[in-house]
Scaffold this motif. Structure first.
Motif, PDB file in Angstrom:
ATOM      1  N   ASP A  35       0.824  -1.214   0.000  1.00 31.73           N
ATOM      2  CA  ASP A  35       0.000   0.000   0.000  1.00 31.73           C
ATOM      3  C   ASP A  35       0.854   1.260   0.000  1.00 31.73           C
ATOM      4  OD1 ASP A  35       1.052  -0.223   2.509  1.00 31.73           O
ATOM      5  OD2 ASP A  35      -0.862  -0.163   3.585  1.00 31.73           O
ATOM      6  N   ASP A  36       2.175   1.101  -0.102  1.00 36.69           N
ATOM      7  CA  ASP A  36       3.081   2.242  -0.149  1.00 36.69           C
ATOM      8  C   ASP A  36       3.211   2.735  -1.594  1.00 36.69           C
ATOM      9  OD1 ASP A  36       5.201   4.024   0.977  1.00 36.69           O
ATOM     10  OD2 ASP A  36       6.459   2.873  -0.412  1.00 36.69           O
ATOM     11  N   PRO A  37       2.930   4.016  -1.880  1.00 35.61           N
ATOM     12  CA  PRO A  37       2.967   4.533  -3.257  1.00 35.61           C
ATOM     13  C   PRO A  37       4.311   4.332  -3.954  1.00 35.61           C
ATOM     14  CG  PRO A  37       1.898   6.106  -1.799  1.00 35.61           C
ATOM     15  CD  PRO A  37       2.480   5.055  -0.926  1.00 35.61           C
ATOM     16  N   GLN A  38       5.414   4.575  -3.250  1.00 38.83           N
ATOM     17  CA  GLN A  38       6.732   4.405  -3.865  1.00 38.83           C
ATOM     18  C   GLN A  38       7.010   2.942  -4.204  1.00 38.83           C
ATOM     19  OE1 GLN A  38       9.512   6.232  -1.119  1.00 38.83           O
ATOM     20  NE2 GLN A  38       9.182   8.278  -1.979  1.00 38.83           N
ATOM     21  N   THR A  39       6.602   2.063  -3.300  1.00 40.65           N
ATOM     22  CA  THR A  39       6.768   0.635  -3.573  1.00 40.65           C
ATOM     23  C   THR A  39       5.904   0.206  -4.754  1.00 40.65           C
ATOM     24  OG1 THR A  39       7.169   0.243  -1.211  1.00 40.65           O
ATOM     25  CG2 THR A  39       6.659  -1.668  -2.572  1.00 40.65           C
ATOM     26  N   GLN A  40       4.718   0.796  -4.870  1.00 40.06           N
ATOM     27  CA  GLN A  40       3.828   0.493  -5.983  1.00 40.06           C
ATOM     28  C   GLN A  40       4.473   0.861  -7.317  1.00 40.06           C
ATOM     29  OE1 GLN A  40       1.262  -1.413  -5.709  1.00 40.06           O
ATOM     30  NE2 GLN A  40      -0.528  -0.333  -4.930  1.00 40.06           N
ATOM     31  N   VAL A  41       5.128   2.030  -7.341  1.00 44.39           N
ATOM     32  CA  VAL A  41       5.810   2.462  -8.569  1.00 44.39           C
ATOM     33  C   VAL A  41       6.945   1.501  -8.918  1.00 44.39           C
ATOM     34  CG1 VAL A  41       7.215   4.281  -9.619  1.00 44.39           C
ATOM     35  CG2 VAL A  41       5.202   4.886  -8.249  1.00 44.39           C
ATOM     36  N   LEU A  42       7.720   1.102  -7.915  1.00 43.81           N
ATOM     37  CA  LEU A  42       8.818   0.160  -8.142  1.00 43.81           C
ATOM     38  C   LEU A  42       8.289  -1.182  -8.647  1.00 43.81           C
ATOM     39  CD1 LEU A  42      11.799  -0.640  -7.915  1.00 43.81           C
ATOM     40  CD2 LEU A  42      11.380  -1.213  -5.509  1.00 43.81           C
ATOM     41  N   LEU A  43       7.208  -1.655  -8.039  1.00 44.69           N
ATOM     42  CA  LEU A  43       6.611  -2.911  -8.474  1.00 44.69           C
ATOM     43  C   LEU A  43       6.067  -2.810  -9.896  1.00 44.69           C
ATOM     44  CD1 LEU A  43       4.701  -3.989  -5.232  1.00 44.69           C
ATOM     45  CD2 LEU A  43       6.689  -5.127  -6.236  1.00 44.69           C
ATOM     46  N   ASN A  89      -2.840 -12.978 -18.902  1.00 43.01           N
ATOM     47  CA  ASN A  89      -4.059 -13.049 -18.097  1.00 43.01           C
ATOM     48  C   ASN A  89      -3.893 -12.373 -16.736  1.00 43.01           C
ATOM     49  OD1 ASN A  89      -6.689 -14.059 -17.212  1.00 43.01           O
ATOM     50  ND2 ASN A  89      -5.554 -15.577 -16.041  1.00 43.01           N
ATOM     51  N   ILE A  90      -2.666 -12.344 -16.202  1.00 42.95           N
ATOM     52  CA  ILE A  90      -2.435 -11.850 -14.843  1.00 42.95           C
ATOM     53  C   ILE A  90      -1.791 -10.466 -14.817  1.00 42.95           C
ATOM     54  CG2 ILE A  90      -1.249 -12.293 -12.656  1.00 42.95           C
ATOM     55  CD1 ILE A  90      -3.467 -14.266 -13.232  1.00 42.95           C
ATOM     56  N   VAL A  91      -0.681 -10.302 -15.516  1.00 38.52           N
ATOM     57  CA  VAL A  91       0.182  -9.140 -15.306  1.00 38.52           C
ATOM     58  C   VAL A  91      -0.435  -7.817 -15.769  1.00 38.52           C
ATOM     59  CG1 VAL A  91       2.469  -8.155 -15.711  1.00 38.52           C
ATOM     60  CG2 VAL A  91       2.210 -10.629 -15.411  1.00 38.52           C
ATOM     61  N   PRO A  92      -1.007  -7.704 -16.980  1.00 41.61           N
ATOM     62  CA  PRO A  92      -1.571  -6.407 -17.383  1.00 41.61           C
ATOM     63  C   PRO A  92      -2.606  -5.862 -16.403  1.00 41.61           C
ATOM     64  CG  PRO A  92      -1.382  -7.834 -19.286  1.00 41.61           C
ATOM     65  CD  PRO A  92      -1.073  -8.680 -18.087  1.00 41.61           C
ATOM     66  N   GLN A  93      -3.480  -6.739 -15.890  1.00 39.65           N
ATOM     67  CA  GLN A  93      -4.478  -6.294 -14.914  1.00 39.65           C
ATOM     68  C   GLN A  93      -3.812  -5.838 -13.623  1.00 39.65           C
ATOM     69  OE1 GLN A  93      -8.102  -6.180 -15.310  1.00 39.65           O
ATOM     70  NE2 GLN A  93      -7.597  -4.846 -13.585  1.00 39.65           N
ATOM     71  N   ALA A  94      -2.757  -6.557 -13.206  1.00 35.49           N
ATOM     72  CA  ALA A  94      -2.017  -6.148 -12.006  1.00 35.49           C
ATOM     73  C   ALA A  94      -1.362  -4.790 -12.215  1.00 35.49           C
ATOM     74  CB  ALA A  94      -0.963  -7.208 -11.656  1.00 35.49           C
ATOM     75  N   VAL A 143      -2.463  -2.365 -14.147  1.00 32.76           N
ATOM     76  CA  VAL A 143      -3.532  -1.362 -14.073  1.00 32.76           C
ATOM     77  C   VAL A 143      -3.875  -1.068 -12.618  1.00 32.76           C
ATOM     78  CG1 VAL A 143      -5.963  -0.906 -14.590  1.00 32.76           C
ATOM     79  CG2 VAL A 143      -4.482  -1.944 -16.327  1.00 32.76           C
ATOM     80  N   HIS A 144      -3.959  -2.098 -11.804  1.00 35.32           N
ATOM     81  CA  HIS A 144      -4.287  -1.918 -10.389  1.00 35.32           C
ATOM     82  C   HIS A 144      -3.207  -1.123  -9.658  1.00 35.32           C
ATOM     83  CE1 HIS A 144      -7.330  -5.488 -10.088  1.00 35.32           C
ATOM     84  NE2 HIS A 144      -7.831  -4.420 -10.644  1.00 35.32           N
ATOM     85  N   MET A 145      -1.947  -1.318 -10.045  1.00 36.04           N
ATOM     86  CA  MET A 145      -0.861  -0.596  -9.384  1.00 36.04           C
ATOM     87  C   MET A 145      -0.924   0.902  -9.635  1.00 36.04           C
ATOM     88  SD  MET A 145       2.334  -3.186 -10.053  1.00 36.04           S
ATOM     89  CE  MET A 145       2.270  -4.886  -9.480  1.00 36.04           C
ATOM     90  N   LEU A 146      -1.569   1.292 -10.726  1.00 31.69           N
ATOM     91  CA  LEU A 146      -1.711   2.714 -11.041  1.00 31.69           C
ATOM     92  C   LEU A 146      -3.067   3.275 -10.629  1.00 31.69           C
ATOM     93  CD1 LEU A 146      -0.105   2.841 -14.616  1.00 31.69           C
ATOM     94  CD2 LEU A 146       0.971   3.355 -12.424  1.00 31.69           C
ATOM     95  N   SER A 147      -3.899   2.439 -10.027  1.00 30.49           N
ATOM     96  CA  SER A 147      -5.245   2.860  -9.647  1.00 30.49           C
ATOM     97  C   SER A 147      -5.328   3.097  -8.141  1.00 30.49           C
ATOM     98  CB  SER A 147      -6.280   1.791 -10.050  1.00 30.49           C
ATOM     99  OG  SER A 147      -6.187   1.484 -11.426  1.00 30.49           O
ATOM    100  N   LYS A 148      -6.147   4.060  -7.776  1.00 32.76           N
ATOM    101  CA  LYS A 148      -6.365   4.326  -6.359  1.00 32.76           C
ATOM    102  C   LYS A 148      -7.222   3.236  -5.728  1.00 32.76           C
ATOM    103  CE  LYS A 148      -5.931   9.376  -6.622  1.00 32.76           C
ATOM    104  NZ  LYS A 148      -6.610  10.674  -6.379  1.00 32.76           N
TER     105      LYS A 148
END
Length: 311
Positions: free
Chosen positions: A19-27, A76-81, A83-88
């Motif tokens: 749930d950390d924004p910086q970690t989300q960007v790295l991921l 099937n998995i990664v593109p949706q993940a 999108v979620h990483m860039l979504s609130k």
């Protein structure tokens, strides 16, 4: 008289890997890089097998199907993940979650069957080379491959049905980054014992049965290779099987950890799922391209035949 007010779940809220924004960007950067390598690598394997006549033999025909399953599974998995990483708000409808779960299990079960068939192909090529071309005809290859994909559909239908037939009311938060059977079972508000038993039994069939076939095949291969009189023959046989054996160990090792062993924590489960669902499809084309002389030769031919810009 108390009354509960729980509504049926129509969408799932994913908590993701962090749930950390910086970690989300790295991921996001890491997942995007892994997916691009996965897509390019597997599509390249498919193109090489379809265009290079030297690779149009049963072993590479099965590899082509494995690469297709790897590419589809990752897509099937990664593109949706991503999108979620860039979504609130990381949400997915119940229907989309069901579709993702079905496809994930479908491609995974197909990969299990394909790896077992590939080990049998190597067994025939090394232990019974005189009859290999008679037994492993293109018709037989087609039947084997069709059987792998059909088994994937059947296995996925059973697991998906017994996972989604449960009641999902109240809490819709999934502490994961995609729809996977174990996390959905944990979220269910009903009795999951029967579904867990069925999924475990199906896991035994689709994991343990192919692993047994692979172990028997490679045991026979090792005995045959040891009996070979020339060192060059042994090296050639081992080099032919090393890529496939490496993929088998990585794939089945992570799959068994995901579905056949208890998870000590949710974080450990996430890490295993990341390796199995995201990293593993990337490794297969890398292993086959780096360790296989035929694939490297076909790749060099394509590069040499590519048009060059002249100034």
């Amino acid at each position: 008289m108390s009354q509960t007010n729980q509504t049926w779940v129509t969408e799932f809220l994913f908590l993701g890997l962090s749930d950390d924004p910086q970690t989300q960007v790295l991921l996001f950067v890491l997942f995007l890089g892994v997916y691009l390598v996965t897509a390019l690598g597997n599509l390249l394997i498919i193109i090489l097998v379809l265009t290079d006549s030297h690779l149009q033999i049963p072993m590479y025909f099965f590899l082509c199907n494995l690469s297709l399953a790897d590419f589809c599974s990752s897509t099937n998995i990664v593109p949706q993940a991503l999108v979620h990483m860039l979504s609130k708000r990381q949400v997915m409808s119940f229907t989309n979650c069901a579709a993702q779960l079905f496809l994930y299990l479908f491609f995974g079960a197909t990969q299990c069957a394909l790896l077992a068939v590939m080990s049998y192909d190597r067994y025939l090529a090394i232990c019974d080379p005189m009859h290999y071309s008679v037994i492993m005809t293109w018709k037989v290859c087609g039947h084997f491959t069709l059987g792998c994909w059909i088994s994937g559909v059947l296995i996925s239908l059973v697991d998906t049905t017994f996972t989604l037939c449960l009641s999902y009311q109240g809490d819709n938060r999934i502490d994961h980054f995609f729809c996977e059977a174990p996390v959905l079972l944990d979220l269910s508000s009903g009795d999951t014992h029967r579904s867990q038993m069925v999924i475990f039994f199906v896991g035994v069939v689709i994991l343990i049965a192919p692993v047994s076939l692979i172990l028997v095949s490679y045991s026979s291969i090792i005995v045959t290779v040891i009996k070979m009189k020339t060192t060059s023959g042994r090296l050639k046989a081992f080099s032919t099987c090393s890529s496939h054996l490496t993929v088998v160990v990585l794939f089945y090792g992570s799959a068994i950890m995901t579905y056949m062993t208890p998870r000590s924590s949710k974080e450990q489960g996430k890490l295993v799922s990341v390796f199995y669902a995201v990293v593993n499809p990337m490794l297969n084309p890398l292993i086959y391209s780096l360790r296989n002389k035929d694939v490297k030769r076909a790749l060099r031919n394509i590069i040499n035949q590519a048009p060059t810009w002249r100034y």
